[in-house]
Scaffold this motif. Sequence first.
Motif, PDB file in Angstrom:
ATOM      1  N   ILE A   1       0.836  -1.200   0.000  1.00  0.00           N
ATOM      2  CA  ILE A   1       0.000   0.000   0.000  1.00  0.00           C
ATOM      3  C   ILE A   1       0.874   1.254   0.000  1.00  0.00           C
ATOM      4  O   ILE A   1       0.535   2.261  -0.615  1.00  0.00           O
ATOM      5  N   ARG A   2       2.007   1.174   0.644  1.00  0.00           N
ATOM      6  CA  ARG A   2       2.938   2.317   0.689  1.00  0.00           C
ATOM      7  C   ARG A   2       3.888   2.344  -0.511  1.00  0.00           C
ATOM      8  O   ARG A   2       4.790   3.151  -0.575  1.00  0.00           O
ATOM      9  N   GLY A   3       3.683   1.434  -1.478  1.00  0.00           N
ATOM     10  CA  GLY A   3       4.444   1.477  -2.726  1.00  0.00           C
ATOM     11  C   GLY A   3       5.682   0.600  -2.764  1.00  0.00           C
ATOM     12  O   GLY A   3       6.445   0.663  -3.723  1.00  0.00           O
ATOM     13  N   ASN A   4       5.923  -0.239  -1.760  1.00  0.00           N
ATOM     14  CA  ASN A   4       7.078  -1.120  -1.741  1.00  0.00           C
ATOM     15  C   ASN A   4       6.669  -2.491  -2.271  1.00  0.00           C
ATOM     16  O   ASN A   4       6.093  -3.298  -1.554  1.00  0.00           O
TER      17      ASN A   4
ATOM     18  N   LEU B   1     -12.745  -0.508  -5.591  1.00  0.00           N
ATOM     19  CA  LEU B   1     -12.506   0.847  -5.088  1.00  0.00           C
ATOM     20  C   LEU B   1     -11.053   1.239  -5.345  1.00  0.00           C
ATOM     21  O   LEU B   1     -10.289   1.499  -4.405  1.00  0.00           O
ATOM     22  N   PRO B   2     -10.627   1.277  -6.598  1.00  0.00           N
ATOM     23  CA  PRO B   2      -9.214   1.531  -6.885  1.00  0.00           C
ATOM     24  C   PRO B   2      -8.730   2.851  -6.272  1.00  0.00           C
ATOM     25  O   PRO B   2      -9.402   3.872  -6.367  1.00  0.00           O
ATOM     26  N   GLY B   3      -7.585   2.783  -5.609  1.00  0.00           N
ATOM     27  CA  GLY B   3      -6.988   3.965  -4.998  1.00  0.00           C
ATOM     28  C   GLY B   3      -7.626   4.392  -3.691  1.00  0.00           C
ATOM     29  O   GLY B   3      -7.198   5.380  -3.092  1.00  0.00           O
ATOM     30  N   ARG B   4      -8.623   3.669  -3.215  1.00  0.00           N
ATOM     31  CA  ARG B   4      -9.341   4.086  -2.004  1.00  0.00           C
ATOM     32  C   ARG B   4      -8.787   3.457  -0.725  1.00  0.00           C
ATOM     33  O   ARG B   4      -9.158   3.866   0.362  1.00  0.00           O
ATOM     34  N   LEU B   5      -7.945   2.452  -0.838  1.00  0.00           N
ATOM     35  CA  LEU B   5      -7.290   1.870   0.333  1.00  0.00           C
ATOM     36  C   LEU B   5      -5.954   2.573   0.471  1.00  0.00           C
ATOM     37  O   LEU B   5      -5.114   2.524  -0.422  1.00  0.00           O
ATOM     38  N   ARG B   6      -5.784   3.259   1.602  1.00  0.00           N
ATOM     39  CA  ARG B   6      -4.555   4.036   1.763  1.00  0.00           C
ATOM     40  C   ARG B   6      -4.161   4.165   3.224  1.00  0.00           C
ATOM     41  O   ARG B   6      -4.968   3.941   4.117  1.00  0.00           O
ATOM     42  N   ALA B   7      -2.915   4.543   3.406  1.00  0.00           N
ATOM     43  CA  ALA B   7      -2.405   4.819   4.745  1.00  0.00           C
ATOM     44  C   ALA B   7      -2.921   6.175   5.192  1.00  0.00           C
ATOM     45  O   ALA B   7      -3.160   7.071   4.373  1.00  0.00           O
ATOM     46  N   CYS B   8      -3.103   6.331   6.487  1.00  0.00           N
ATOM     47  CA  CYS B   8      -3.489   7.621   7.060  1.00  0.00           C
ATOM     48  C   CYS B   8      -2.451   8.669   6.653  1.00  0.00           C
ATOM     49  O   CYS B   8      -1.247   8.390   6.629  1.00  0.00           O
ATOM     50  N   ALA B   9      -2.907   9.878   6.358  1.00  0.00           N
ATOM     51  CA  ALA B   9      -2.007  10.954   5.932  1.00  0.00           C
ATOM     52  C   ALA B   9      -1.149  11.492   7.072  1.00  0.00           C
ATOM     53  O   ALA B   9      -0.182  12.202   6.829  1.00  0.00           O
TER      54      ALA B   9
ATOM     55  N   LEU C   1      -2.073   3.618  10.764  1.00  0.00           N
ATOM     56  CA  LEU C   1      -3.367   3.023  10.481  1.00  0.00           C
ATOM     57  C   LEU C   1      -3.746   3.252   9.021  1.00  0.00           C
ATOM     58  O   LEU C   1      -3.184   4.117   8.342  1.00  0.00           O
ATOM     59  N   TYR C   2      -4.719   2.476   8.565  1.00  0.00           N
ATOM     60  CA  TYR C   2      -5.143   2.491   7.169  1.00  0.00           C
ATOM     61  C   TYR C   2      -6.637   2.707   7.091  1.00  0.00           C
ATOM     62  O   TYR C   2      -7.364   2.453   8.044  1.00  0.00           O
ATOM     63  N   LEU C   3      -7.092   3.188   5.949  1.00  0.00           N
ATOM     64  CA  LEU C   3      -8.508   3.454   5.751  1.00  0.00           C
ATOM     65  C   LEU C   3      -8.924   3.041   4.352  1.00  0.00           C
ATOM     66  O   LEU C   3      -8.088   2.957   3.449  1.00  0.00           O
ATOM     67  N   ILE C   4     -10.197   2.766   4.221  1.00  0.00           N
ATOM     68  CA  ILE C   4     -10.799   2.582   2.904  1.00  0.00           C
ATOM     69  C   ILE C   4     -11.753   3.747   2.736  1.00  0.00           C
ATOM     70  O   ILE C   4     -12.692   3.919   3.506  1.00  0.00           O
ATOM     71  N   ASP C   5     -11.477   4.570   1.757  1.00  0.00           N
ATOM     72  CA  ASP C   5     -12.220   5.804   1.542  1.00  0.00           C
ATOM     73  C   ASP C   5     -13.522   5.505   0.801  1.00  0.00           C
ATOM     74  O   ASP C   5     -13.515   5.160  -0.378  1.00  0.00           O
ATOM     75  N   HIS C   6     -14.632   5.642   1.514  1.00  0.00           N
ATOM     76  CA  HIS C   6     -15.949   5.432   0.910  1.00  0.00           C
ATOM     77  C   HIS C   6     -16.647   6.760   0.591  1.00  0.00           C
ATOM     78  O   HIS C   6     -17.820   6.753   0.227  1.00  0.00           O
TER      79      HIS C   6
END
Length: 169
Positions: free
Chosen positions: A61-64, A116-124, A130-135
Amino acid sequence: MIEDEELLLDVLNSAPRDGGEPMEYLHGQRGVDLARAHGGSGDDAELRCLRITRDGLQDLIRGNEVAVESLQELMSEATMRADVTPSGVEWKLSAPSDVQLAARVLQAWSRVNEHLPGRLRACANTECNLYLIDHTRPGTAKWCSMATCGNRMKARAHAARTRRSGSRN
């Protein structure tokens, strides 16, 4: 909500930071409770597989992308079996018992990425793990929680603006 979305977030968010210190929720009774809440056994082998899955997904998720290898190795014995019924085909996960829950986490991650492409991300908040799924409709959610990280980050931004404008006077 996507199937096993809650399981995915519970596993991803099982290594939060408390005052900057990393915590581990996939050990001991807390890990047992998390696994059992999602239909697992909570035994040591299952929790080890969940930790490998969590760490690998957090990296992805962080690009690694290096984590793909460890996740592929973990899933080497997992397969999907087709059960044909009069109403259609049902796909059933087949995996060793210690890998079963981890495989469900990976399936949920894949479904979230598909639907939900691009909606699972690490907290800013870079101090958060923590991580979130942006709905949200616009897809602009940034924080795991508006009540904690969102308010904290907005307060910091406001303080920084106030300091900058105060230094000009």
